[in-house]
Write a protein that holds these residues in place. Sequence first.
Motif, short mmCIF file in Angstrom:
data_model
loop_
_atom_site.label_atom_id
_atom_site.label_comp_id
_atom_site.label_asym_id
_atom_site.label_seq_id
_atom_site.Cartn_x
_atom_site.Cartn_y
_atom_site.Cartn_z
N ARG A 16 36.20 45.87 103.40
CA ARG A 16 35.97 47.11 102.67
C ARG A 16 34.84 47.89 103.33
NH1 ARG A 16 40.31 45.66 100.44
NH2 ARG A 16 40.25 44.20 98.74
N GLY A 17 34.86 49.18 103.18
CA GLY A 17 33.74 49.99 103.62
C GLY A 17 32.72 50.12 102.51
N ASN A 18 31.53 50.60 102.85
CA ASN A 18 30.47 50.74 101.86
C ASN A 18 30.89 51.64 100.70
OD1 ASN A 18 28.72 49.07 103.12
ND2 ASN A 18 27.52 50.68 104.12
N GLU A 19 31.63 52.71 101.01
CA GLU A 19 31.98 53.67 99.97
C GLU A 19 32.84 53.01 98.89
OE1 GLU A 19 34.12 58.04 99.53
OE2 GLU A 19 33.72 57.17 101.50
N SER A 20 33.81 52.18 99.28
CA SER A 20 34.66 51.55 98.29
C SER A 20 33.92 50.47 97.53
CB SER A 20 35.91 50.96 98.96
OG SER A 20 35.55 49.92 99.85
N LYS A 21 32.90 49.86 98.16
CA LYS A 21 32.14 48.81 97.48
C LYS A 21 31.37 49.35 96.29
CE LYS A 21 29.96 47.11 101.10
NZ LYS A 21 29.09 46.23 101.91
N ALA A 22 31.12 50.63 96.25
CA ALA A 22 30.34 51.19 95.15
C ALA A 22 31.11 51.18 93.83
CB ALA A 22 29.94 52.63 95.49
N ALA A 23 32.38 50.93 93.86
CA ALA A 23 33.25 50.93 92.68
C ALA A 23 33.48 52.37 92.23
CB ALA A 23 32.70 50.09 91.55
N GLY A 24 34.71 52.64 91.82
CA GLY A 24 35.13 54.01 91.56
C GLY A 24 34.33 54.74 90.50
N SER A 25 33.84 54.04 89.48
CA SER A 25 33.18 54.72 88.37
C SER A 25 31.75 55.13 88.68
CB SER A 25 33.19 53.82 87.13
OG SER A 25 34.50 53.49 86.76
N LEU A 26 31.13 54.53 89.68
CA LEU A 26 29.72 54.78 89.96
C LEU A 26 29.56 55.99 90.87
CD1 LEU A 26 28.40 51.13 90.38
CD2 LEU A 26 27.95 52.70 88.49
N ARG A 27 29.97 57.16 90.37
CA ARG A 27 29.81 58.40 91.10
C ARG A 27 29.06 59.37 90.22
NH1 ARG A 27 35.47 58.42 91.56
NH2 ARG A 27 35.40 60.50 90.60
N ALA A 28 28.15 60.11 90.82
CA ALA A 28 27.31 61.03 90.04
C ALA A 28 28.15 62.06 89.30
CB ALA A 28 26.30 61.71 90.96
N ASP A 29 29.15 62.64 89.97
CA ASP A 29 29.96 63.67 89.32
C ASP A 29 30.75 63.10 88.15
OD1 ASP A 29 31.55 62.13 91.00
OD2 ASP A 29 32.84 63.81 91.59
N ARG A 30 31.28 61.88 88.31
CA ARG A 30 32.04 61.24 87.24
C ARG A 30 31.13 60.93 86.05
NH1 ARG A 30 36.15 57.23 86.89
NH2 ARG A 30 36.53 56.90 84.65
N LEU A 31 29.96 60.39 86.31
CA LEU A 31 29.02 60.07 85.23
C LEU A 31 28.57 61.33 84.50
CD1 LEU A 31 26.67 57.24 86.59
CD2 LEU A 31 28.07 57.17 84.53
N ARG A 32 28.27 62.36 85.26
CA ARG A 32 27.81 63.61 84.65
C ARG A 32 28.89 64.18 83.72
NH1 ARG A 32 26.11 65.63 88.95
NH2 ARG A 32 28.00 66.74 89.58
N GLU A 33 30.12 64.12 84.17
CA GLU A 33 31.24 64.61 83.35
C GLU A 33 31.40 63.77 82.08
OE1 GLU A 33 36.12 64.90 83.72
OE2 GLU A 33 34.89 64.64 85.52
N GLN A 34 31.32 62.45 82.22
CA GLN A 34 31.47 61.56 81.07
C GLN A 34 30.33 61.75 80.07
OE1 GLN A 34 34.75 60.72 81.46
NE2 GLN A 34 34.22 58.66 80.77
N LEU A 35 29.12 61.93 80.59
CA LEU A 35 27.95 62.04 79.73
C LEU A 35 28.00 63.26 78.82
CD1 LEU A 35 25.24 60.68 79.09
CD2 LEU A 35 24.21 61.99 80.95
N LEU A 36 28.75 64.27 79.21
CA LEU A 36 28.83 65.51 78.44
C LEU A 36 29.97 65.51 77.42
CD1 LEU A 36 28.03 68.11 81.25
CD2 LEU A 36 26.49 67.16 79.52
N ARG A 37 30.66 64.39 77.26
CA ARG A 37 31.72 64.32 76.25
C ARG A 37 31.13 64.47 74.85
NH1 ARG A 37 34.93 59.01 76.72
NH2 ARG A 37 32.90 58.16 77.35
N PRO A 38 31.82 65.10 73.93
CA PRO A 38 31.28 65.33 72.57
C PRO A 38 30.87 64.04 71.86
CG PRO A 38 33.26 66.64 72.93
CD PRO A 38 33.15 65.74 74.11
N GLU A 39 31.63 62.96 72.03
CA GLU A 39 31.30 61.73 71.31
C GLU A 39 30.01 61.07 71.82
OE1 GLU A 39 34.69 60.72 74.24
OE2 GLU A 39 34.13 62.36 72.90
#
Length: 663
Positions: A16-39
Amino acid sequence: MEDSIHEVENENINQRGNESKAAGSLRADRLREQLLRPELATLYTDLKAYGERALLEPLPSLSFGLYRQFGDTGERKAYEQAYFDRRGRLAAVAMLALDSARPDALQGLEEMLWNVCGEYTWCLPAHLGTGEVDQVNGNIDLFAAETVHMLAEMVTIHAERLDPLVIERIRFEAEQRIFTPLYRDQRKFHWQTADHNWSAVCGGCCGMAALLLLEDESAIRESISHTVSCMNAFLSGYGEDGGCAEGIGYWVYGFGYFTYYAEMLREYSEGELDLLTGFKIAAIAAFPLRVHLSGGIFVNYSDSAEQEKIPSGLLSLLASRVGLQVGLPLHIPLLTDDPCHRWAHLVRNVMWSNPAVYGDEGASGQVERGFIFQNLGWMVAKGVLDSPGNQRSSGAPLHVAVSVKGGHNDEPHNHNDLGQFIIHCGGENILCDPGAGLYTQAYFAPGREHLFHISSSGHNVPLIEGQEQSSGRQAQAHVLEARLAADSGELNTTLDLTSAYPGAASLARYTRQFHWKMASEGSGSGAELRLIDRFQWKSRMVLSTERFSSVDDSDAGCSSVVERWMSRVQPEVVKSGNLRWQGVHGTVHMTYDANQWQVFSEVMNTVDHDNDPVTFYRTSLSWIGAVGDSDHGIEGDAPLETVCEVRFIIEPKKGENEVSMHE
């Protein structure tokens, strides 16, 4: 996979390369989007307020004076409060830094990361013996492991914006403190083979950090093999019933980190290595629903609290991965709800919380109505009172439940509590378990069985000939009967608890029998627990007037048998032979033979696990009858016997003008 995880075959792990080792969910843009959900609005407000304060204040100091406090006095609270506040501030600021328009948050994050890298040790002093340098270097405890995992994920999420010097420093500290001693030098730690939460938390955190930070594929393979071995050790502490002897709080901790590592490994290996499979894993996943009583209150044997905020991300992930039916209202814990401010729970609550898997309480079906943990020796029966007045003011139905504990007195975080039981009504454990006390040096030292929270004197079990229950594996509850009706409306349990009282010289046999029954539809509005304790004696020399000494040397020591009941509710004497505990939504009446038993009550002031004052009321029944009298049918050379039969009637709280039929 039923009893253990399959051995890892290295050839099945693709490069695997380093990028894939980070796991798909650990991305700043994904977290930022999730954090702004109403719930997640309340969660975001909480961590934003915490993070803003953190940016304005220096991190609390981990001073030498605080570090030495545990070794000098046995106290650990002050150091740990500062330590966990540092972790919490770092977690909150890392979330604020997801906003690219907040350079102040990014700068604050870099300063905090640098500061944590400079700590003398990532371990807690309570886990370092006397704390000398040779005990610090290369040592890995729960919180050193959690720290390296937190830093690794923060580096992964913010890799594109963090100063390269900060990233390099984190990698260096992770290598020196964790990876070299654990994977390269293969130093042996006690937790590697532990059958409790330490193996999952330490192994899982270090394993996740390795997947994110290590670049050498051989070292990554070594980390995976090592972590899987730890996870096998962890699972060995569970039976096929999925019961956690450490209690619900440590289920969250241990199985939570097991799950977090399992999901990261599955993503890393693109599905080739999946630890969340098999009947046993599904049974472990169901544990919190099976010991949930109502209203967020749980069976809390061992060092667990009655109220537990289970990470919503963890339950959501288990719902999708193993088919767990949650059947509870959605509740997303706040960062500040957790005294340890754990990053792993926070970030996964943001990533994984799924309102769709939650529902109304009790909606998860029959399996959560009641359950017998055959391996663990716990029994739980639950129900809803059927009368027209069973609705609380909120409109919610009135849930009632009973739980009984078997097991043995050498369990992880053990309390000497064989035969302990809990009576629950309307979101409240009215006859209760004290749960965990304040963790100090004495709490884990020889003689701990004399502490209130650990001793049988703090539980709903008897004092026999002045003797409390003994510690050790030989003190075991032998289950003679355990039957639960299909609708959970009736539970019959009988335990032989003789081996728990080896110091009671005249005791030949002691059995405790429970019969729980919900009122059938149309026949009443309550439930009843009938308890029968039988004490058989070796000779007729046991007299009620003989003086026996007890752990707390109370007047209870005057009798050969003293029954005890613990509650946070002060009992009231209704009349001779009838006591009442008036809860918020329900009432528990206790009836007993006042000709044979004398009642008295004590106020027990103590502190809980968080060092907050708490008051318990211990109600005792002291035997005043004659051993072996004709009322018990004892004739000739038959064993002498003392019998205590008590009925607990649970019913909805009456209105001001209503009178219970039991008064």
